[in-house]
Design an enzyme around this catalytic site. Structure first.
Site, PDB file in Angstrom:
ATOM      1  N   LYS A  75     -39.355  63.585  14.503  1.00  0.00           N
ATOM      2  CA  LYS A  75     -37.914  63.396  14.369  1.00  0.00           C
ATOM      3  C   LYS A  75     -37.397  64.489  13.431  1.00  0.00           C
ATOM      4  CE  LYS A  75     -34.544  59.795  13.046  1.00  0.00           C
ATOM      5  NZ  LYS A  75     -34.365  58.381  12.634  1.00  0.00           N
ATOM      6  N   SER A 150     -31.328  55.475  15.462  1.00  0.00           N
ATOM      7  CA  SER A 150     -31.096  56.900  15.426  1.00  0.00           C
ATOM      8  C   SER A 150     -32.250  57.744  15.992  1.00  0.00           C
ATOM      9  CB  SER A 150     -30.824  57.331  13.982  1.00  0.00           C
ATOM     10  OG  SER A 150     -31.947  57.092  13.159  1.00  0.00           O
ATOM     11  N   SER A 174     -33.835  51.854  13.427  1.00  0.00           N
ATOM     12  CA  SER A 174     -33.867  53.111  14.181  1.00  0.00           C
ATOM     13  C   SER A 174     -35.196  53.496  14.824  1.00  0.00           C
ATOM     14  CB  SER A 174     -33.412  54.256  13.287  1.00  0.00           C
ATOM     15  OG  SER A 174     -32.020  54.244  13.211  1.00  0.00           O
TER      16      SER A 174
HETATM   17  N1  GLN Z   1     -28.005  51.652  13.276  1.00  0.00           N
HETATM   18  C1  GLN Z   1     -28.234  51.557  11.871  1.00  0.00           C
HETATM   19  C2  GLN Z   1     -27.271  52.459  11.130  1.00  0.00           C
HETATM   20  O1  GLN Z   1     -26.498  53.073  11.740  1.00  0.00           O
HETATM   21  C3  GLN Z   1     -29.650  51.862  11.540  1.00  0.00           C
HETATM   22  C4  GLN Z   1     -29.948  53.305  11.489  1.00  0.00           C
HETATM   23  C5  GLN Z   1     -31.341  53.575  11.029  1.00  0.00           C
HETATM   24  O2  GLN Z   1     -32.203  52.715  11.057  1.00  0.00           O
HETATM   25  N2  GLN Z   1     -31.554  54.797  10.579  1.00  0.00           N
HETATM   26  O3  GLN Z   1     -27.285  52.544   9.943  1.00  0.00           O
END
Ligand code: GLN
Length: 489
Positions: A75, A150, A174
Site C-alpha cells: 500500500k 482505504s 481499511s
Molecule cells: N473508512 C474509515 C475512515 O475513513 C477507515 C479508514 C481506515 O481504516 N484507514 O476513516
C-alpha cells in the site's frame, strides 16, 4: 501462476518449475494488461526484476525464507527508500521517501519481490478508494463498483491476480472492508503487533498494518514476516510472535462463537445475513457452538471514531506545511501564504473536512464535550469487548452492511460513507485483531452484478494465530476464497 498460493509458488520456485524472474515478469505483464483497474500508483518494474534475480540466487543457495521470490505489493502508505510514497495525496505526489518503513525492510529481508505501490484513499481516509488523488481503483468483480477503501488498491490487486499478496493498513476497517468487497482474506492485527515506523500516520492510536491475501494460509505467512517488536515504534509490543502457520490446522471442536445482537439488527442486507447464517452452519459442523451476545456500546462507535480519528489526523497532518517536504505552492507572498496555499492545494476535500472536524473537537471550548467524551466511549467499547471475550473464543459479525457499491454512489454524502464502517470501527477503538474472509457471492441479476461477501472474525488481544486457525478451517471446507472474478482467470 497468478491463482496459486504462496506455498504453491514457493514449491514451484524450489522445484525449478519457474524462476522468480519469470514469476515477476508474469505479474508485471498482468499489471500492464489490467492497467484500467488503477490498482497501482507506482509500478517498480526495474526494482522488482533486480529483487527477483537476487531471490533466484538466494533460492539456488538453499535455505531461503518462504517468501523469497514471491511478487507482492505495498500500500502506498509505507515509506520505500528512493521510491515515491504518495499516500494517495497530491501533497506527497513528489515525495521520495528517504528511508524504509520497518514493514518494508522486513519483507525485503524475507526475500519478497515488491512490484510497486498500491492505490489508496488519500491519507487512508475513506471507504471506497474514491478519495485517491490518482482516481479510484476499480473492483475486479465489476468495473463500475468500488473496491472498498482505504486499502482498495491492495484488495483489487490481489483479487485480480496482479500480486500474490499485499500489505494494507486499517484504522477503522481499511483492510477488512476492501477485503470483503473484493473477495479476499484480510487481517487487521492487534494494535502494536506490526510496527508503524515509516507507515504514514493518519490516526496513530488506531492505525495498524496487516496482510491481504487470497487465503488465511497466505495471510499467516505474510503476517509472520510483518509482525514483531520494533524499538523504533514506541507503541510496538514486545511479545513473542507465534508460528502462525503451525496453528492453522488445530481443531475447532468446542469453539465458542459470539454474535453481538446489535450487529444483526436493522441496516444489514438480507442476503449478507443469509450468507452469514450459512457460514455459521459450517462452523457448527466443525464443532463450534453459537452464543448470542449483547454489546450495547457498539452503536456509539462511529461517532466516537470520527471525533478521535479526526482529532488525531488534524495533529498528524500539521506536518505538511509546504516547508520541509511535500507540495509547495508557487510564488508565496509570505510564510503564512506559503502554509495556507500549500495545504489548500495539496489536500483533497475529505482530508480537509477531517482536519477541520478534528481541530474543532480539540479546541479549548469543545475539548471536553467532544474529544474527552469520545475517549470515554472508547473505554466503554473496549470494556464491552473484554467482557464479551471472557464468554466466547471469537466474535463473528458482518464486515459491511451491504455489498460493494457503485462508483459515485456515496460520494455526495460523507455521513453515508462513514456508515460503511459500522461493523469494523469498534474493533480499532478496542485495539483488537480481526479478519475478513469471503463467505459468499450475491446473486447475478440484470440490475446488480455478482459481488463477494465477507465475514468478520474478532479475537482477544494477540489471538491472531487463533483467528487464522478459525479462518483456515472454514477455507478447508468451502471454496469462496478460491473464486476468481470473470476476466481475471
Ligand atoms: N473508512 C474509515 C475512515 O475513513 C477507515 C479508514 C481506515 O481504516 N484507514 O476513516
Amino acid at each position: 501462476m497468478h491463482t496459486k498460493t504462496i506455498k504453491q509458488l514457493a514449491e514451484g520456485l524450489r522445484a525449478g518449475t519457474f524462476s522468480s524472474v519469470e514469476l515477476t515478469q508474469h505479474f508485471l505483464t498482468r499489471i500492464e494488461k489490467f492497467h484500467a483497474l488503477n490498482a497501482f500508483i507506482t509500478v517498480t518494474q526495474e526494482h522488482a526484476l533486480t529483487a527477483a534475480k537476487q531471490a533466484d540466487k538466494r533460492l539456488a543457495e538453499g535455505n531461503a525464507p518462504l517468501l523469497t521470490g514471491i511478487p507482492f505489493a505495498h500500500k502506498d502508505i509505507f515509506c520505500t527508500h528512493g521510491i515515491k510514497t504518495s499516500c494517495g495525496s497530491k501533497m506527497l505526489d513528489n515525495f521520495i521517501a528517504p528511508y524504509n518503513a520497518t514493514v518494508v525492510d522486513k519483507l525485503h529481508h524475507a526475500g519478497a519481490v515488491m512490484l510497486g505501490k498500491l492505490n489508496m484513499d488519500e491519507f487512508a481516509m475513506g471507504s471506497s478508494n474514491e478519495n485517491s488523488f490518482y482516481g479510484a481503483a476499480h473492483n475486479p468483480w465489476h468495473e463500475n463498483v468500488v473496491p472498498g477503501g482505504s486499502s482498495g488498491g491492495s484488495a483489487a490487486a490481489v483479487a485480480a491476480g496482479l500480486a500474490v499478496c499485499a500489505t494494507g493498513t486499517d484504522t477503522g476497517g481499511s483492510i477488512r472492508q476492501p477485503a470483503a468487497f473484493c473477495g479476499i482474506t484480510g487481517l487487521k492485527p492487534s494494535y502494536g503487533r506490526v510496527s508503524r515506523y515509516g507507515m504514514i500516520a493518519y490516526a496513530s492510536s488506531l492505525d495498524q498494518g496487516g496482510p491481504m491475501a487470497r487465503s488465511a494460509e497466505d495471510a499467516a505467512i505474510l503476517l509472520q514476516a510483518m509482525a514483531g517488536f520494533d524499538e523504533k515504534d514506541s507503541t510496538s509490543i514486545n511479545e513473542p510472535v507465534p508460528d502462525y502457520s503451525r496453528h492453522l490446522t488445530e481443531s475447532l471442536q468446542g469453539l465458542k462463537i459470539g454474535l453481538p445482537k446489535e450487529f444483526f439488527q436493522h441496516g444489514l442486507n438480507n442476503q449478507i445475513a443469509q450468507d452469514i447464517d450459512n457460514a455459521l452452519n459450517e462452523y457448527r459442523k466443525l464443532g463450534a457452538t453459537i452464543i448470542e451476545l449483547s454489546m450495547p456500546t457498539l452503536t456509539m462507535a462511529i461517532p466516537a471514531y470520527y471525533v478521535l480519528a479526526s482529532a488525531e489526523c488534524s495533529s498528524n497532518l500539521s506536518r505538511y506545511d509546504g516547508v520541509r517536504f511535500g507540495h509547495r505552492c508557487e510564488h508565496p507572498a509570505d510564510l503564512t501564504d506559503l502554509y495556507l496555499r500549500s495545504r489548500a492545494e495539496g489536500f483533497g476535500s475529505e482530508v480537509k473536512r477531517r482536519i477541520l472536524m478534528g481541530t474543532y473537537a480539540l479546541s479549548a471550548g469543545y475539548y471536553d464535550a467532544y474529544y474527552l467524551k469520545a475517549q470515554k466511549i472508547r473505554r466503554l467499547i473496549s470494556d464491552d469487548f473484554q467482557h464479551a471475550l471472557t464468554q466466547v473464543d471469537v466474535i463473528m459479525s458482518p464486515v459491511t452492511p451491504s455489498h460493494a457499491f457503485t462508483l459515485g454512489e456515496k460520494t455526495a454524502d460523507p455521513v453515508h460513507m462513514y456508515l460503511e464502517d459500522l461493523y469494523t470501527i469498534a474493533i480499532n477503538l478496542a485495539g483488537l485483531p480481526a479478519m475478513s474472509i469471503p463467505i459468499g457471492l450475491s446473486a447475478d441479476t440484470p440490475e446488480a452484478p455478482k459481488l463477494p461477501v465477507g465475514l468478520q472474525l474478532i479475537g482477544a488481544y494477540f489471538s491472531e494465530a487463533k483467528l487464522l486457525n478459525i479462518a483456515h478451517a472454514y477455507q478447508q471446507v468451502t471454496n469462496w476464497h478460491q473464486l476468481i472474478p470473470t476476466g481475471f482467470e
